[in-house]
Design an enzyme around this catalytic site. Structure first.
Site, PDB file in Angstrom:
ATOM      1  N   LEU A 131      79.736  68.460  49.828  1.00 54.45           N
ATOM      2  CA  LEU A 131      80.695  67.903  48.868  1.00 54.45           C
ATOM      3  C   LEU A 131      80.638  68.704  47.557  1.00 54.45           C
ATOM      4  CD1 LEU A 131      82.656  65.511  48.144  1.00 54.45           C
ATOM      5  CD2 LEU A 131      80.647  64.282  47.301  1.00 54.45           C
ATOM      6  N   PRO A 134      79.848  74.479  42.538  1.00 48.79           N
ATOM      7  CA  PRO A 134      79.288  74.902  41.246  1.00 48.79           C
ATOM      8  C   PRO A 134      79.931  74.170  40.064  1.00 48.79           C
ATOM      9  CG  PRO A 134      79.648  76.808  42.653  1.00 48.79           C
ATOM     10  CD  PRO A 134      80.192  75.634  43.404  1.00 48.79           C
ATOM     11  N   ALA A 136      81.895  71.317  40.387  1.00 53.01           N
ATOM     12  CA  ALA A 136      82.281  69.949  40.759  1.00 53.01           C
ATOM     13  C   ALA A 136      81.058  69.212  41.290  1.00 53.01           C
ATOM     14  CB  ALA A 136      83.393  69.972  41.817  1.00 53.01           C
ATOM     15  N   GLY A 137      80.326  68.554  40.360  1.00 47.85           N
ATOM     16  CA  GLY A 137      79.137  67.788  40.730  1.00 47.85           C
ATOM     17  C   GLY A 137      79.451  66.312  40.637  1.00 47.85           C
ATOM     18  N   SER A 138      79.197  65.716  39.453  1.00 53.84           N
ATOM     19  CA  SER A 138      79.531  64.295  39.269  1.00 53.84           C
ATOM     20  C   SER A 138      81.019  64.066  39.496  1.00 53.84           C
ATOM     21  CB  SER A 138      79.139  63.845  37.855  1.00 53.84           C
ATOM     22  OG  SER A 138      77.752  64.010  37.674  1.00 53.84           O
ATOM     23  N   ARG A 274      36.494  56.554  41.739  1.00 58.43           N
ATOM     24  CA  ARG A 274      36.215  57.254  40.487  1.00 58.43           C
ATOM     25  C   ARG A 274      35.454  56.338  39.525  1.00 58.43           C
ATOM     26  NH1 ARG A 274      35.292  61.916  37.814  1.00 58.43           N
ATOM     27  NH2 ARG A 274      36.107  61.871  35.692  1.00 58.43           N
ATOM     28  N   GLY A 351      44.038  60.749  36.008  1.00 57.55           N
ATOM     29  CA  GLY A 351      43.613  61.530  34.840  1.00 57.55           C
ATOM     30  C   GLY A 351      43.906  63.013  35.041  1.00 57.55           C
ATOM     31  N   GLU A 375      73.022  62.585  45.537  1.00 59.47           N
ATOM     32  CA  GLU A 375      73.968  61.544  46.007  1.00 59.47           C
ATOM     33  C   GLU A 375      74.521  60.775  44.804  1.00 59.47           C
ATOM     34  OE1 GLU A 375      73.677  59.595  49.664  1.00 59.47           O
ATOM     35  OE2 GLU A 375      72.453  61.167  50.583  1.00 59.47           O
TER      36      GLU A 375
END
Ligand code: FAD
Length: 390
Positions: A131, A134, A136-138, A274, A351, A375
């Site tokens: 889907l 470069p 077109a993400g969100s 520990r 730690g 997603e």
């Protein structure tokens, strides 16, 4: 009562518990021993793929009609959870097989289902989901990859980015623009095969976590595929892609649960061993309160995820969509935020040792981060929830 939740589906059945025991044993014996090396060497977890395929767990969501196990949404969650508990990268095998193939299961023709679900169920080929791009993400509907009709064929051109398991998968569900004037309603979905002429892959991304899961660009250069490889009707690809995410965001929640459980289990053991100030650090109330908070957040996330899985199952069985979009987004968002907090606290409980690669919790913390991003980022999940408030 109208709108009442499916309480009967919230709790796993005896079969689900048996499945969990079986996957936990398998994951501990055949996947966990390689998890650190897979991360260190940023290599594909071939041992995990072989173990999952040998036990028919690589894609248990595939319906029985196509040779699959026909497992319900909760069973798929449990498989992913248990694999992620020891190796998040490996859990992307069953998770992305579902993500990539669900568009075909939800909207594909019978022929397409037979052709592609059968090898997936047999472990002969994995599925990826293409889907993102470069630019077109969100805003995935802003994609530029194009498919142009040419007689009995479609010709695809474009670049898909961040594609999980690209290069390893045989099959790719690709969303492409078929009518630029219609924006999201002008997007269609197709099955592209790795062996199709014109398909190639970029170099693997160098990532913070899930280093064993290859993420690559997929290049489509005049890829000519038969018209019957279109999934559903022309112009329905974006709707199918979004419907798919309603179900599969729950698998990302499952992954987050598994990573967090792995970190909590490790930290619980460590604080008994520990010693500082002459006693196990687990005797200090400050440490006990941290573990209590971690377990509380994890259980809350698990209940929400299982409730979402129950809704996913109801929709798959032909029930109403109502509630699934909200629950899928809420489960993914809540569980991934919880996993980030829990894994960070696990590092804190170890730690200075927790900060080194000699212990697994720093890997778990790095792996947890992606569940807040893919997603749909957790900002996007909040947009989805706000638009679909219960
Ligand atoms: C390891 C990995 C594997 C992936 N696998 C796949 C895959 O298999 N298939 C696939 O298609 N994609 C995949 N993705 C892509 C992933 O879904 C996108 O990275 C994600 O949707 C975000 O898009 P982006 O990276 O372009 O970020 P952007 O959209 O540029 O977002 C940048 C920031 O802006 C915020 N933002 C954007 N719009 C808004 C808004 N309207 N309101 C508030 N905040 C906003 C985002 O939340 C984010 O914090 C993968 C990504 C990664 C890193």
């Amino acid at each position: 009562m109208a709108g009442s939740p499916d309480f009967d589906l919230y709790r796993p059945s005896e079969e689900h518990d048996m499945l969990r025991d079986a996957v936990r044993s398998l994951a501990e014996a055949k996947i966990a021993p390689y998890a650190a090396a897979v991360d260190e060497e940023a290599r594909f977890p071939q041992e995990a793929l072989e173990a999952l395929v040998a036990n028919d767990l690589q894609a248990i969501h595939v319906p029985e009609a196509y040779g699959g196990a026909g497992a319900d949404a909760l069973a798929t969650v449990i498989v992913i959870e248990e694999v992620a508990r020891v190796c998040a990268s490996s859990s992307l095998i069953p998770a992305v097989n579902k993500l990539g193939s669900l568009p075909v299961i939800l909207s594909g023709s019978e022929d397409l289902k037979k052709k592609y679900m059968t090898p997936l169920a047999k472990g002969e080929g994995m599925f990826s989901y293409c889907l993102s791009e470069p630019d077109a993400g969100s805003d995935a509907a802003g994609m530029k990859t194009k498919a142009v009709r040419d007689g009995d064929y479609w010709v695809l051109n474009g670049v898909k980015r961040w594609i999980t398991n690209a290069g390893v998968s045989e099959y790719y569900t690709v969303m492409a623009v078929t009518d630029p004037a219609k924006r999201s309603k002008g997007i269609s979905a197709f099955v592209v095969e790795k062996s199709d002429e014109g398909v190639s892959f970029g170099a693997p991304e160098k990532k913070l976590g899930i280093k064993g899961s290859p993420t690559r660009e997929v290049y489509l250069d005049n890829v000519r595929i038969p018209a019957d490889r279109m999934i559903g009707e022309e112009g329905t690809g974006f709707a199918t892609a979004m419907k798919t995410l309603d179900h599969t965001r729950i698998t990302i929640a499952a992954q987050a649960l598994g990573i967090a459980q792995g970190a909590l289990d490790y930290a619980k053991g460590y604080v008994q061993e520990r010693k500082q100030f002459g006693k196990p650090i687990g005797d200090f109330q400050g440490v006990q309160f941290m573990l209590a908070d971690m377990a509380m957040k994890l259980e809350a996330a698990r209940q929400l995820t299982y409730a979402a899985a129950a809704k996913s199952e109801r929709v798959s069985a032909g029930g109403e969509q109502e509630g699934l979009t909200f629950f899928g987004a809420a489960a993914k968002c809540y569980a991934s935020d919880a996993a980030m907090e829990i894994t960070t606290d696990a590092v804190q409980l170890l730690g200075g040792y927790g900060y080194t690669r000699d212990y697994p919790v720093e890997r778990m913390m790095r792996d947890a981060k992606i569940t807040q991003i893919y997603e749909g980022t957790n900002q996007v999940q909040r947009i989805v929830m706000a638009r679909n408030l219960p």
